[in-house]
Design a protein around this motif. Structure first.
Motif, PDB file in Angstrom:
ATOM      1  N   ALA A  49      10.576  34.845  46.619  1.00 16.02           N
ATOM      2  CA  ALA A  49      10.039  36.077  46.261  1.00 16.02           C
ATOM      3  C   ALA A  49      10.294  37.239  47.371  1.00 16.02           C
ATOM      4  N   ARG A  50      10.359  38.484  46.978  1.00 18.62           N
ATOM      5  CA  ARG A  50      10.286  39.629  47.706  1.00 18.62           C
ATOM      6  C   ARG A  50       9.667  40.782  47.057  1.00 18.62           C
ATOM      7  N   ILE A  51       9.232  41.641  48.011  1.00 18.77           N
ATOM      8  CA  ILE A  51       8.417  42.585  47.727  1.00 18.77           C
ATOM      9  C   ILE A  51       8.926  44.051  48.567  1.00 18.77           C
ATOM     10  N   HIS A  52       8.853  44.985  47.750  1.00 12.67           N
ATOM     11  CA  HIS A  52       9.342  46.288  48.324  1.00 12.67           C
ATOM     12  C   HIS A  52       8.440  47.090  49.474  1.00 12.67           C
ATOM     13  N   TRP A  53       8.500  47.942  50.304  1.00  9.39           N
ATOM     14  CA  TRP A  53       7.914  48.342  51.180  1.00  9.39           C
ATOM     15  C   TRP A  53       6.519  48.801  50.838  1.00  9.39           C
ATOM     16  N   SER A  54       6.558  49.445  49.598  1.00  8.97           N
ATOM     17  CA  SER A  54       5.365  49.954  49.011  1.00  8.97           C
ATOM     18  C   SER A  54       4.516  49.067  48.324  1.00  8.97           C
ATOM     19  N   GLY A  55       5.227  48.017  48.056  1.00  6.31           N
ATOM     20  CA  GLY A  55       4.387  46.841  47.433  1.00  6.31           C
ATOM     21  C   GLY A  55       4.179  46.745  45.906  1.00  6.31           C
ATOM     22  N   GLY A  56       5.028  48.046  45.309  1.00  7.90           N
ATOM     23  CA  GLY A  56       5.196  48.184  43.876  1.00  7.90           C
ATOM     24  C   GLY A  56       5.948  47.507  42.947  1.00  7.90           C
ATOM     25  N   ILE A  57       6.853  46.820  43.866  1.00  6.99           N
ATOM     26  CA  ILE A  57       8.072  46.226  43.346  1.00  6.99           C
ATOM     27  C   ILE A  57       8.269  44.911  43.786  1.00  6.99           C
ATOM     28  N   THR A  58       8.276  43.726  42.970  1.00  6.97           N
ATOM     29  CA  THR A  58       8.596  42.590  43.379  1.00  6.97           C
ATOM     30  C   THR A  58       9.641  41.699  42.452  1.00  6.97           C
ATOM     31  N   TYR A  59      10.159  40.819  43.289  1.00  4.38           N
ATOM     32  CA  TYR A  59      11.056  39.905  42.632  1.00  4.38           C
ATOM     33  C   TYR A  59      10.858  38.397  42.950  1.00  4.38           C
ATOM     34  N   TYR A  60      11.013  37.615  41.865  1.00  3.29           N
ATOM     35  CA  TYR A  60      10.819  36.147  42.064  1.00  3.29           C
ATOM     36  C   TYR A  60      12.085  35.384  41.578  1.00  3.29           C
ATOM     37  N   SER A  61      12.116  34.176  42.174  1.00  3.48           N
ATOM     38  CA  SER A  61      13.170  33.216  41.669  1.00  3.48           C
ATOM     39  C   SER A  61      12.609  32.609  40.440  1.00  3.48           C
ATOM     40  N   ASP A  62      13.525  32.252  39.478  1.00  3.28           N
ATOM     41  CA  ASP A  62      12.995  31.744  38.209  1.00  3.28           C
ATOM     42  C   ASP A  62      12.209  30.591  38.159  1.00  3.28           C
ATOM     43  N   SER A  63      12.534  29.690  39.449  1.00  2.00           N
ATOM     44  CA  SER A  63      11.683  28.534  39.696  1.00  2.00           C
ATOM     45  C   SER A  63      10.078  28.670  40.172  1.00  2.00           C
ATOM     46  N   VAL A  64       9.771  29.843  40.349  1.00  2.22           N
ATOM     47  CA  VAL A  64       8.365  30.221  40.835  1.00  2.22           C
ATOM     48  C   VAL A  64       7.754  31.418  39.847  1.00  2.22           C
ATOM     49  N   LYS A  65       8.657  31.913  39.096  1.00  2.97           N
ATOM     50  CA  LYS A  65       8.127  33.154  38.336  1.00  2.97           C
ATOM     51  C   LYS A  65       6.930  32.533  37.578  1.00  2.97           C
ATOM     52  N   GLY A  66       5.879  33.331  37.465  1.00  2.00           N
ATOM     53  CA  GLY A  66       4.550  32.980  36.751  1.00  2.00           C
ATOM     54  C   GLY A  66       3.709  32.185  37.367  1.00  2.00           C
ATOM     55  N   ARG A  67       4.001  31.369  38.387  1.00  2.00           N
ATOM     56  CA  ARG A  67       3.239  30.819  39.098  1.00  2.00           C
ATOM     57  C   ARG A  67       2.902  31.289  40.766  1.00  2.00           C
ATOM     58  N   PHE A  68       3.835  31.924  41.257  1.00  2.00           N
ATOM     59  CA  PHE A  68       3.962  32.542  42.538  1.00  2.00           C
ATOM     60  C   PHE A  68       3.615  34.166  42.517  1.00  2.00           C
ATOM     61  N   THR A  69       2.797  34.596  43.422  1.00  2.00           N
ATOM     62  CA  THR A  69       2.863  35.932  43.680  1.00  2.00           C
ATOM     63  C   THR A  69       2.586  36.398  44.937  1.00  2.00           C
ATOM     64  N   ILE A  70       3.617  37.431  45.067  1.00  2.00           N
ATOM     65  CA  ILE A  70       3.693  37.986  46.526  1.00  2.00           C
ATOM     66  C   ILE A  70       3.075  39.500  46.450  1.00  2.00           C
ATOM     67  N   SER A  71       2.631  39.564  47.795  1.00  2.00           N
ATOM     68  CA  SER A  71       1.536  40.759  47.890  1.00  2.00           C
ATOM     69  C   SER A  71       1.696  41.239  49.285  1.00  2.00           C
ATOM     70  N   ARG A  72       1.325  42.283  49.559  1.00  2.00           N
ATOM     71  CA  ARG A  72       1.280  42.553  50.969  1.00  2.00           C
ATOM     72  C   ARG A  72       0.102  43.870  51.343  1.00  2.00           C
ATOM     73  N   ASP A  73      -0.228  43.617  52.530  1.00  2.00           N
ATOM     74  CA  ASP A  73      -1.236  44.884  53.033  1.00  2.00           C
ATOM     75  C   ASP A  73      -0.732  45.396  54.203  1.00  2.00           C
TER      76      ASP A  73
END
Length: 123
Positions: A49-73
């Motif tokens: 998974a990856r996340i944009h610097w702003s936190g507003g855009i995220t991407y996931y691999s197909d194998s984890v999509k819907g199960r994993f969530t990336i976030s940042r503070d």
């Protein structure tokens, strides 16, 4: 000196959850895109998974999509990976990484890496 330190790994039963954290220092965190990768024994490191610097855009691999969530503070210079409904196939060392350029799923394009945290999912 740039440091990325992962934590939160461990042993969990299938169907369980874990939350990984990656605390960073030595870089302007809010200017970096952050990613999570994993590497299982005998396999290549793969994008999770990856996340944009702003936190507003995220991407996931197909194998984890819907199960994993990336976030940042950005106030805490920390990125997280919430992992739910874990399966034995998720067993791996999980790494966080920082990239100053455009978003990428390619490990070699990341600038800084943590030391990794082991996640083991038992069946």
């Amino acid at each position: 000196q740039v440091l990325l330190v992962e934590s939160g790994g461990g042993l969990v039963q299938a169907g369980g959850s874990l939350r990984l954290s990656c605390a960073t220092s030595g870089l302007t965190f809010s200017r970096y895109r952050m990613g999570w990768f994993r590497q299982a024994p005998g396999k290549e490191r793969e994008f999770v998974a990856r996340i944009h610097w702003s936190g507003g855009i995220t991407y996931y691999s197909d194998s984890v999509k819907g199960r994993f969530t990336i976030s940042r503070d950005n106030a805490k210079n920390t990125v997280y990976l919430q992992m739910n409904t874990l399966t034995p196939e998720d067993t791996a060392v999980y790494y966080c990484a920082a990239r100053s350029g455009l978003g990428s799923n390619v490990a070699s394009q990341y600038d800084y890496w943590g030391q990794g945290t082991q996640v083991t999912v038992s069946s």
